[in-house]
Design an enzyme around this catalytic site. Structure first.
Site, short mmCIF file in Angstrom:
data_model
loop_
_atom_site.label_atom_id
_atom_site.label_comp_id
_atom_site.label_asym_id
_atom_site.label_seq_id
_atom_site.Cartn_x
_atom_site.Cartn_y
_atom_site.Cartn_z
N CYS A 1 82.81 -13.20 37.23
CA CYS A 1 84.27 -13.16 37.18
C CYS A 1 84.72 -12.88 35.76
O CYS A 1 84.17 -13.45 34.81
CB CYS A 1 84.82 -14.50 37.66
SG CYS A 1 86.61 -14.61 37.70
N HIS B 1 86.92 -13.45 47.00
CA HIS B 1 86.96 -13.85 45.59
C HIS B 1 88.37 -13.68 45.03
O HIS B 1 88.90 -14.58 44.36
CB HIS B 1 85.94 -13.01 44.82
CG HIS B 1 85.87 -13.30 43.36
ND1 HIS B 1 84.77 -13.91 42.79
CD2 HIS B 1 86.73 -13.05 42.34
CE1 HIS B 1 84.97 -14.01 41.47
NE2 HIS B 1 86.15 -13.49 41.19
N GLU B 2 88.99 -12.53 45.30
CA GLU B 2 90.33 -12.27 44.76
C GLU B 2 91.39 -13.15 45.42
O GLU B 2 92.29 -13.65 44.74
CB GLU B 2 90.68 -10.78 44.89
CG GLU B 2 89.75 -9.85 44.14
CD GLU B 2 89.42 -10.26 42.72
OE1 GLU B 2 90.30 -10.80 42.01
OE2 GLU B 2 88.26 -10.05 42.31
#
Length: 179
Positions: free
Chosen positions: A99, A141-142
């Site tokens: 990330c 994830h986003e």
């Protein structure tokens, strides 16, 4: 183009945990353009508005192969406004994630293999889309960023957390044949 993460909101900054507001498509054009430009400069797979200090429910995904992940499947540009996961498979996949807000590290993270997401498009249309495999991982994830989570919050076990260099030296799978 700069690949520096100097302007990316980092782990520990309260803005990563702040609640995000919905956004109207009519108000999202400049933000989406900024997210696309910044993601391409960073050479990543996805970027969410909170990572650039904007607390709204907007994220983009555009998976491309990189030196670190030379075998991942590529996608076109996916723009997500106000996304909500409406269904997720029981089947999960444990795989490596990194990330921009946690630079220099990767860890094994469990994600649903398939998800269905309802969101607003950049033109204001409400759509429901199914994502599978690696794309589903990046979309999850986003969306997590929009919910105040980072991949570390999803790791079932922190013992896999490693530096990017150690991932490359010790954990990265061998390249697919024919490369």
């Amino acid at each position: 183009m700069s690949s520096s993460t100097d302007d990316v909101v980092m782990l520990g900054d309260p803005r990563l945990k702040a609640p995000t507001a919905t956004i109207e498509a009519a108000d999202a054009g400049d933000l989406l353009a900024t997210l696309v430009t910044r993601l391409r400069e960073l050479n990543g797979a996805g970027l969410a508005a909170p990572q650039i200090g904007v607390s709204v429910r907007a994220a983009i995904v555009e998976v491309r192969r990189t030196d670190v992940f030379p075998d991942r499947p590529e996608t076109g540009l996916i723009q997500l406004l106000n996304p909500v996961v409406v269904e997720r498979s029981e089947a999960t996949v444990l795989d490596w994630e990194g990330c921009f807000s946690v630079p220099g590290y990767l860890g094994l993270t469990a994600r649903a293999e398939r998800i269905t997401v309802r969101c607003t498009t950049a033109t204001g249309e409400t759509v429901t889309t199914e994502f599978t495999g690696y794309t589903a991982r990046v979309v999850q994830h986003e969306i997590d960023h929009l919910d105040g989570l980072v991949y570390l919050d999803r790791m079932p076990d922190l013992t896999s957390l490693t530096t990017a260099q150690n991932y490359l030296d010790h954990h990265r799978p061998a390249p697919a044949s024919g490369r």
